[in-house]
Design a protein around this motif. Structure first.
Motif, PDB file in Angstrom:
ATOM      1  N   CYS A 180      13.697 135.782  -1.047  1.00 24.09           N
ATOM      2  CA  CYS A 180      13.682 136.643   0.137  1.00 24.09           C
ATOM      3  C   CYS A 180      14.471 137.936  -0.101  1.00 24.09           C
ATOM      4  O   CYS A 180      15.578 137.900  -0.649  1.00 24.09           O
ATOM      5  CB  CYS A 180      14.294 135.885   1.313  1.00 24.09           C
ATOM      6  SG  CYS A 180      14.481 136.888   2.783  1.00 24.09           S
ATOM      7  N   HIS A 193      21.478 131.253   2.787  1.00 21.78           N
ATOM      8  CA  HIS A 193      20.566 132.096   3.561  1.00 21.78           C
ATOM      9  C   HIS A 193      19.456 131.212   4.106  1.00 21.78           C
ATOM     10  O   HIS A 193      18.601 130.743   3.354  1.00 21.78           O
ATOM     11  CB  HIS A 193      19.982 133.203   2.680  1.00 21.78           C
ATOM     12  CG  HIS A 193      18.898 133.986   3.370  1.00 21.78           C
ATOM     13  ND1 HIS A 193      19.150 134.837   4.420  1.00 21.78           N
ATOM     14  CD2 HIS A 193      17.564 134.033   3.163  1.00 21.78           C
ATOM     15  CE1 HIS A 193      18.016 135.382   4.829  1.00 21.78           C
ATOM     16  NE2 HIS A 193      17.031 134.909   4.083  1.00 21.78           N
ATOM     17  N   CYS A 250      16.146 130.887   5.570  1.00 14.61           N
ATOM     18  CA  CYS A 250      15.013 131.805   5.601  1.00 14.61           C
ATOM     19  C   CYS A 250      13.836 131.130   6.300  1.00 14.61           C
ATOM     20  O   CYS A 250      13.216 130.226   5.753  1.00 14.61           O
ATOM     21  CB  CYS A 250      14.642 132.183   4.171  1.00 14.61           C
ATOM     22  SG  CYS A 250      13.521 133.563   4.091  1.00 14.61           S
ATOM     23  N   CYS A 271      13.294 137.898   8.423  1.00 12.37           N
ATOM     24  CA  CYS A 271      12.535 137.019   7.519  1.00 12.37           C
ATOM     25  C   CYS A 271      11.229 136.533   8.148  1.00 12.37           C
ATOM     26  O   CYS A 271      10.326 136.087   7.444  1.00 12.37           O
ATOM     27  CB  CYS A 271      13.356 135.782   7.156  1.00 12.37           C
ATOM     28  SG  CYS A 271      14.948 136.145   6.412  1.00 12.37           S
TER      29      CYS A 271
HETATM   30 ZN   LIG Z   1      14.958 135.368   4.337  1.00 15.44          ZN
END
Ligand SMILES: [Zn+2]
Ligand SMILES: [Zn+2]
Length: 471
Positions: free
Chosen positions: A130, A199, A201, A224
């Motif tokens: 990401c 993170h 996502c 995201c």
């Molecule tokens: Zn992300």
């Protein structure tokens, strides 16, 4: 030794190892890299939670995707075990830092392998990484407001470097069930423990019950999200979320409430739509937009591919506007079901078909009070839709001769494979009786259509119906 024999040997070795969980756990430290993927698949399929957790802990590759492996609703504990195995760089866990895994992808994706190919030993990457993971925000309760403010950035938290951040990819469906609540709570506790090195996502987010799982939104980075589905909430809450996205590909709204067309919330929503340059699919079903569709079309990207306007109270004025819009020549999927769009004129829809004929693949006009005479007038335009693959016009008052005429007109559309047709009127004994459908008559219709398809050598085309009387 050929590839097949090697594969069989690996399967046997994995099976043997998994039969003794304790031995398998001990063997992981010494396990050759090449055996991780062959062992992971049967461990996942066999729901060996402890082994999966231990495997994630020492996973020797940059990424791990479950890919085609199937996850059922009750399998949250398998996913939790894998997340538990993640080695996060936090104050409490600094000694164990050193795991190679940087991306755990728990989304089902038929195109994704368990690991991405690695180029040499110095450069590792993942195709699913990401862009927003590098400055992962520390999303604890103390910094929640940074997510809520428009145009937030990550300056309030200590950013972790790309090499320290671990990405966790999950699709979330917030349905208000106890199990979802437990899973969401588990994710939140992991995020708190990670001190910003994890993170979360979420690219595919479905919200069916905003009230129950609302807190997770404060831990998600809206940038995201590419697919968003929201049901049964006030437009105000949709605006809050959509305003923070940057690459929304699909937006599905259902049963969304707002006060009036002149209100500020709708203005804000239209403003949000105007900024969604990447939007390809929009579902506004059940949003009452009668005689106001132009306000939406004006702000939507011209290259929109999918538009669902079922049960939106559309008038022929709306269809006229749609037929003249820049979107009309790009649409590949259009759903106008449950709108009385033919009550005053069919001309606008005819124009729409003509303009969309080069791209339209999937058309739904169920329950639109489409009669024989209107369908007959639409046949020339319909038979020019050369890309059409699916046509659905169930629950309309159509007769058998009209169905036969339609089949003759559509037989030259070689892309058309699936037609969901309206049960002809003569199959109903009585409209007002719930059980008024004559199954014998319907069986004869099906046999007749099948014979006609064979006669015109279009056995590849499926004509089917839902045996329910249209309202
Ligand atoms: Zn992300
Ligand atoms: Zn990967």
């Amino acid at each position: 030794m050929d590839k097949k024999t090697t594969g069989t040997l690996l399967e046997l070795a994995a099976k043997s190892l998994l039969s003794n969980e304790l031995a398998a756990l001990h063997a992981l430290d010494e396990l050759p890299r090449a055996l991780f993927v062959p062992l992971f698949i049967p461990a996942f399929l066999g729901r060996h939670k402890e082994i999966l957790k231990a495997m994630v802990r020492v996973w020797p590759f940059h990424c791990l995707h479950i890919g085609t492996l199937s996850v059922q609703g009750s399998d949250c504990d398998i996913l939790e075990a894998m997340i538990d195995g993640l080695q996060l760089h936090s104050a409490q866990n600094s000694s164990s830092w050193g795991s190679k895994l940087r991306l755990l992808d728990l989304r089902q994706d038929p195109d994704c392998k368990i690991i991405c190919s690695e180029f040499g030993t110095t450069f590792s990457s993942c195709f699913q990484s990401c862009a927003y993971s590098r400055n992962s925000t520390l999303r604890t309760e103390g910094t929640q407001h940074s997510v809520r403010c428009p145009g937030f950035d990550d300056s309030e938290s200590e950013p972790h470097s790309a090499s320290e951040t671990v990405e966790l990819l999950v699709d979330l469906s917030l349905d208000g069930t106890l199990r979802t609540w437990q899973f969401v709570s588990f994710l939140q506790s992991k995020l708190r423990q990670s001190f910003g090195s994890l993170h979360l996502c979420c690219r595919d987010l479905e919200i069916f019950d905003m009230s129950a799982d609302r807190s997770i939104l404060q831990f998600l980075d809206p940038r995201c999200i590419s697919n968003l589905q929201v049901d049964l909430v006030h437009l105000r809450e949709v605006n809050t979320l959509v305003a923070q996205t940057v690459y929304l590909y699909r937006l599905r709204l259902s049963d969304i409430h707002f006060t009036c067309f002149a209100g500020r919330q709708l203005q804000t929503f239209l403003h949000c739509l105007r900024n969604l340059d990447s939007l390809q699919e929009l579902d506004l079903s059940t949003l009452y937009v009668r005689n106001r569709l132009h306000r939406f079309l004006r702000v939507l990207p011209p290259q929109l591919k999918t538009l669902n306007l079922s049960s939106c109270g559309l008038s022929s004025i709306d269809v006229t506007i749609l037929s003249q819009s820049s979107q009309a020549t790009h649409l590949s999927q259009l759903n106008l079901s449950h709108n009385q769009i033919f009550s005053t004129a069919h001309g606008p829809f005819q124009t729409l078909l003509e303009r969309a004929s080069g791209t339209l693949q999937h058309l739904q006009i169920n329950n639109c009070v489409l009669t024989d005479s209107i369908l007959s007038a639409l046949l020339p335009a319909l038979s020019h839709c050369s890309c059409l693959r699916v046509l659905s016009f169930a629950f309309n008052p159509i007769t058998m001769p009209m169905l036969m005429s339609l089949l003759q007109h559509l037989k030259s559309l070689m892309e058309l494979k699936y037609v969901i047709y309206s049960i002809p009127l003569h199959c109903y004994r009585d409209w007002d009786v719930p059980d008024g459908l004559d199954q014998q008559q319907l069986a004869e219709v099906e046999a007749q259509l099948k014979a006609m398809l064979q006669a015109v050598q279009r056995d590849d085309m499926i004509w089917t119906t839902c045996p329910v009387k249209f309202p």
